[in-house]
Design a protein around this motif. Structure first.
Motif, PDB file in Angstrom:
ATOM      1  N   ARG A   1       4.076  49.625  44.455  1.00  0.00           N
ATOM      2  CA  ARG A   1       3.397  48.437  43.930  1.00  0.00           C
ATOM      3  C   ARG A   1       3.108  47.489  45.091  1.00  0.00           C
TER       4      ARG A   1
ATOM      5  N   ASP B   1      -3.458  40.165  37.929  1.00  0.00           N
ATOM      6  CA  ASP B   1      -2.244  40.959  37.761  1.00  0.00           C
ATOM      7  C   ASP B   1      -1.096  39.994  37.523  1.00  0.00           C
TER       8      ASP B   1
ATOM      9  N   THR C   1       1.482  43.315  35.625  1.00  0.00           N
ATOM     10  CA  THR C   1       1.088  44.560  34.993  1.00  0.00           C
ATOM     11  C   THR C   1       0.910  45.701  35.977  1.00  0.00           C
TER      12      THR C   1
ATOM     13  N   SER D   1      -1.961  45.865  37.965  1.00  0.00           N
ATOM     14  CA  SER D   1      -3.385  46.168  38.146  1.00  0.00           C
ATOM     15  C   SER D   1      -3.820  46.042  39.601  1.00  0.00           C
ATOM     16  N   ARG D   2      -3.173  45.163  40.387  1.00  0.00           N
ATOM     17  CA  ARG D   2      -3.559  45.085  41.805  1.00  0.00           C
ATOM     18  C   ARG D   2      -3.299  46.423  42.490  1.00  0.00           C
TER      19      ARG D   2
ATOM     20  N   SER E   1      -7.850  45.761  32.216  1.00  0.00           N
ATOM     21  CA  SER E   1      -7.982  45.748  33.678  1.00  0.00           C
ATOM     22  C   SER E   1      -8.273  47.122  34.262  1.00  0.00           C
TER      23      SER E   1
END
Ligand code: FES
Ligand code: FES
Lengths: 784, 157
Positions: free
Chosen positions: A13, A489, A492, A494-495, A534
């Motif tokens: 992440r 983000d 979640t 999404s990045r 997203s």
């Protein structure tokens, strides 16, 4: 299936490092020299006219630098979408306990509190509406705004689905069910309470750091109520400590308050909520009352469904008409019917207010319909999974809305997967063999049960609104790559999803890529970050941006290697031409610069057009659906009513998994929220006063409440999704509560049709009478 | 009053009012904002630190009680190179981090557990985390990360 380098492979992440080190700066962690502390005066009554509001005494309090009321905003700060009914600070009336009336900025939090206490505010109490069933009574006090169309002012919206005449079918049907179900409000309970920070700029504008989901909506609101041109307002999203649909309106309001205070005082202003303030003031998931009629043939074929729902929006509309729409579309569950009517009515009351929360209407209706379906399975004498398999939507079916499902329908596979993984057939038989009649007097009588629930959940906004997203990508001088997205983000992942997509398309390592923080000055507006959209919308936009940039680099590579585009192959990051000598990516980039090519690109993706006829209750509500099935195994202590979930299995058709740890994280986290919704999360309004004001009374699941979860993903790709991807965030939690409730029934023979299934409801089948009082609630508003 | 104690292995002394919490002391007087405030009533564990080898919620500890003690915060959890230690690395690898607000407290709880029980079962890990709320992850990957850390530390012993 094509082999991908990064898509679907374990990844890091992008923002995890700063979070594990403790260096990520959330709003409460940010301080600026000279920064002021803001605090609101809030209503202690659920409904009242503001008779007098004099803030001048507050200005005399030492340390107080500024005080504002609704007079300090353009048009008194009226805002809201789709219904404009709320003010950034209360104007003329207050409609719920905790509503902000004035805001004070001071040198210290203590001075701000003293300032709030010095304000002279006289409220003339009005009768309130506390029971949604009576909101539309002719003599009900008016909570909602005036309705020029002759509707009751407490009527917010009504959403319908229409196919055939289900009641006529029901009357004739040999096997029928009619039951009522209720769900109470649910608190998002993000572990980071709300906070915002505004910094005035030398040019007369303001920069707001706000942990909102949709910075561009905040940006638009701020420009409107501050009466500033858009270019003088900037909203930046810092790390967000959880949201789940919760950090929108409440953050927009706080943003407007600190922004105005910053503009007035010329100093940075920060406002941070206590947990009590957060629980009392923030919007909740709506309470709903539902009434279901189902009809089936003796062979187990479902024939008709009628679904009436009443939704309590509380004092303001917020997103409730969209919530009610999503509820109406999904209310009948993922099944075929000859006839189906859905009517969801949303009304105003003085019970706090309600807005978006993960699942957005579907979580509420799924709890009801998936229990009703289970009850029908018992009535026709079928195994609950067999009954669902017999009736569930499959490829080529038409939904009750009139939409033909032509691709990406993985529901039957999901049902079969959880059946296998959970060892359903064996456990079902074993736990059923016992006498299911209840004997509550037996102590130490522990019973086991296993239950299932199925789900479909429309992807993205559907016919709720314009569905598009933008992304940008640029190669910097040091050959790092900057990407932006208008979608954000808030935990979640999404990045990371966008980073992996850009890496895949460009053929570069993800470590080269920097996904910037969402910022209205650098990213391009992309609609709201809601509805689990997203990955699909933002992902497609990023894919297009990266493809555009890659084309530029391919031209440069072909020029450098003296070959045709189609002769290029990639070896890791390097480009290889006919000479088979790999050329490093950096050289290709340098050559592109020499050629004068632009090393940046934009991508925009717009979802295919769909339409919904609100008057006819028919159409194509969503471009695609996420399908899933979940199974819960429970142990119920028949002496205490305590329910322990001891096993959980989930199979979800998300189209295509992009970031595995992220997808599983969404799944486990969603299930935990659904478990809390099912068993322990209870918000009680007593005459408009919320009774649960901190985590000692509002209980959310801990690590010992949540069982080990076995999750699996079925990939039924959707042709319009990036690499086939659909969505995961919301659908993860939607079927959890009914799966648990169905398991409780299997264990005990007792249906709990009201959420949450707390001890007394499981044990006695009804609530114990509880007195409530405004005390804790009022106290919560005073805690510094 | 003057409060002297050991903070992340350094002796410190600070002048502070006696009625503030250790949480406020850490965040406002030492600017150690990795320790979070989620509830202020001892229910969420976002403010967890290790004090004299025990996991405590710093919102329930008065600052003067820290006098003479040894306090470790998330800023004191680092690998030999100053980067993430093995537990923090595992939190990343196993996808245990979402919004991140609970994560410092979770890592402190994990470290406190492994100090006393170097080889815990998954059930023991869950029990050790029962005072730390996470609203995002459903806990599973956090348990995975702590379990993996325990296994590799045992192996390296
Ligand atoms: S802030 Fe200390 S336990 Fe929640
Ligand atoms: S990661 Fe968000 S609360 Fe734990």
């Amino acid at each position: 299936m094509p082999e991908y380098q990064y898509i679907g492979k374990p990844a890091r992440r992008v923002d995890a490092l700063e979070k594990v080190l403790g260096t990520a700066k959330y709003i409460a962690d940010r301080k600026l020299p000279g920064m002021l502390h803001a605090r609101c005066l809030r209503s202690e009554v659920p409904h009242a006219r503001i008779v007098k509001l004099d803030v001048t005494p507050a200005l005399a309090v030492p340390g107080v630098r500024g005080v504002i009321t609704s007079e300090d905003f353009f048009e008194h700060g009226l805002y809201g979408f789709p219904v404009k009914d709320k003010y950034m600070l209360a104007y003329q009336k207050v409609r719920y306990v905790g509503e902000a009336i004035a805001a004070v900025a001071a040198d210290t939090p203590e001075a701000a509190l003293a300032g709030v206490q010095a304000i002279i505010c006289e409220l003339e109490p009005l009768p309130g509406v506390f029971d949604m069933e009576h909101a539309l009574d002719a003599d009900a006090p008016q909570v909602g705004p005036d309705r020029p169309d002759g509707e009751h002012p407490n009527f917010l919206d009504k959403l319908i689905v229409r196919k055939g005449d289900p009641l006529a079918v029901w009357e004739q049907s040999p096997i029928k069910l009619e039951e009522r179900y209720t769900v109470g409000p649910q608190e998002h309970a993000y572990i980071e309470p709300e906070g915002v920070l505004a910094v005035p700029t030398p040019e007369g504008g303001v920069v707001v750091y706000a942990p909102n989901q949709s910075p561009f909506i905040n940006h638009g609101n701020l420009a409107l109520v501050l009466n500033l041109p858009h270019n003088l307002v900037r909203v930046i999203q810092p790390p967000v400590g959880g949201s789940f649909g919760g950090k929108d309106d409440i953050i927009y309001e706080s943003s407007a308050q600190v922004a105005r205070l910053a503009l007035i005082t010329g100093k940075p202003v920060r406002m941070v909520f206590s947990r009590e303030e957060s629980l009392i003031v923030s919007y909740k998931r709506d309470a709903m009352r539902m009434h279901i009629w189902l009809a089936a043939d003796p062979d187990g074929t479902l024939r008709a469904c009628k679904f009436d729902g009443l939704l309590d929006s509380g004092a303001y509309a917020s997103e409730s008409s969209f919530t009610a729409w999503r509820a109406s579309i999904h209310a009948m569950g993922a099944y075929r019917y000859d006839a189906c009517h859905v009517d969801i009515t949303a009304v105003y009351t003085n019970n706090g207010y309600c807005g978006a929360f993960r699942g957005f209407g579907n979580t509420e209706v799924c709890m009801a319909i998936e229990q009703a379906i289970d009850e029908m399975a018992y009535k026709v004498g079928m195994d609950p999974i067999d009954f669902r398999l017999k009736n569930c939507l499959r490829l080529g079916d038409e939904t009750v809305h009139g939409q033909r499902l032509t691709e990406s329908v993985g529901l039957a596979e999901c049902l079969m997967a959880v059946r296998r993984l959970s060892d359903w057939d064996r456990k079902r038989a074993e736990y059923t063999r016992r006498d299911v009649a209840c004997n509550v007097s037996t102590t130490n009588d522990i019973r086991r049960g296993i239950g299932v629930a199925a789900l479909y959940h429309g992807t993205s906004l559907g016919a709720e609104g314009q569905d598009y997203a933008n992304a940008t990508i640029a190669i910097e001088q040091d050959n790092s790559i900057d990407i932006t997205s208008g979608l954000t983000d808030y935990g979640t992942g999404s990045r990371t999803v966008f980073t992996l997509i850009a890496a895949e398309e460009l053929g570069v390592r993800p470590e080269r890529i920097h996904m910037q923080r969402p910022d209205t000055d650098t990213a391009i507006e992309s609609g709201p970050t809601v509805a689990s959209r997203s990955t699909m919308l933002g992902g497609n936009a990023m894919r297009i941006a990266a493809m555009n940039l890659r084309q530029t680099l391919d031209y440069a590579a072909a020029d450098l290697l003296g070959c045709e585009l189609h002769q290029l192959i990639r070896h890791g990051e390097a480009y290889v031409g006919p000479a088979e000598e790999p050329v490093p990516w950096e050289r290709v980039v340098a050559h592109a610069r020499e050629m004068g090519l632009a090393l940046s690109a934009h991508g925009k993706w717009t979802a295919p057009r769909i339409n919904w006829d609100h008057h006819a209750g028919r159409g194509t509500p969503y471009m695609a659906y996420h399908f899933a099935a979940q199974v819960a195994e429970v142990e119920v202590d028949m002496g205490t009513g305590n329910v322990q979930v001891i096993g959980f299995w989930a199979a979800h058709d998300l189209g295509k998994m992009i970031f595995p740890q992220g997808a599983y994280g969404q799944l486990y986290g969603g299930i935990a929220q659904g478990l809390g919704y099912a068993l322990m999360e209870q918000i009680t309004f007593v005459n408009g006063y919320i009774q649960e004001t901190n985590f000692e009374s509002y209980l959310i699941p801990t690590a010992v409440d949540v069982p080990e979860i076995v999750g699996t993903f079925i990939e039924a790709p959707f042709s319009h999704g990036p690499y086939g991807a659909k969505n995961i965030a919301e659908p993860a939690m939607v079927p959890t509560a009914p799966a648990i409730l169905n398991a409780i029934y299997h264990a005990t023979g007792r249906r709990v049709r009201d959420l949450p299934a707390n001890l007394e409801r499981v044990l006695l089948g009804h609530d114990l009478a509880k007195g409530g009082s405004p005390r804790a609630c009022k106290l919560g508003l005073h805690i510094a | 009053m003057l409060i002297e104690f050991t903070l992340n292995r350094k002796r410190v002394a600070v002048e502070a009012p006696p009625d503030i919490t250790l949480l406020t002391l850490l965040r406002d007087y030492f600017n150690l904002t990795g320790t979070k405030e989620g509830c202020s009533v001892g229910e969420c564990g976002a403010c967890a630190v290790i004090m004299d080898g025990r996991l405590v919620n710093s919102c329930l500890v008065l600052a003067p009680q820290a006098a003479g003690s040894e306090v470790i915060t998330i800023e004191g959890i680092r690998g030999p190179d100053g980067g993430p230690n093995d537990m923090q690395e595992n939190f990343i690898t196993y996808g245990a981090v979402q919004c991140g607000i609970c994560i410092p407290g979770m890592i402190m709880a994990g470290e406190a557990l492994l100090m006393h029980n170097p080889n815990p079962t998954r059930a023991e890990i869950r029990t050790a985390l029962a005072g730390n709320l996470c609203r995002c992850t459903g806990y599973q990957q956090i348990v995975d990360a702590i379990e993996a850390t325990a296994r590799s530390r045992e192996g390296n012993r």
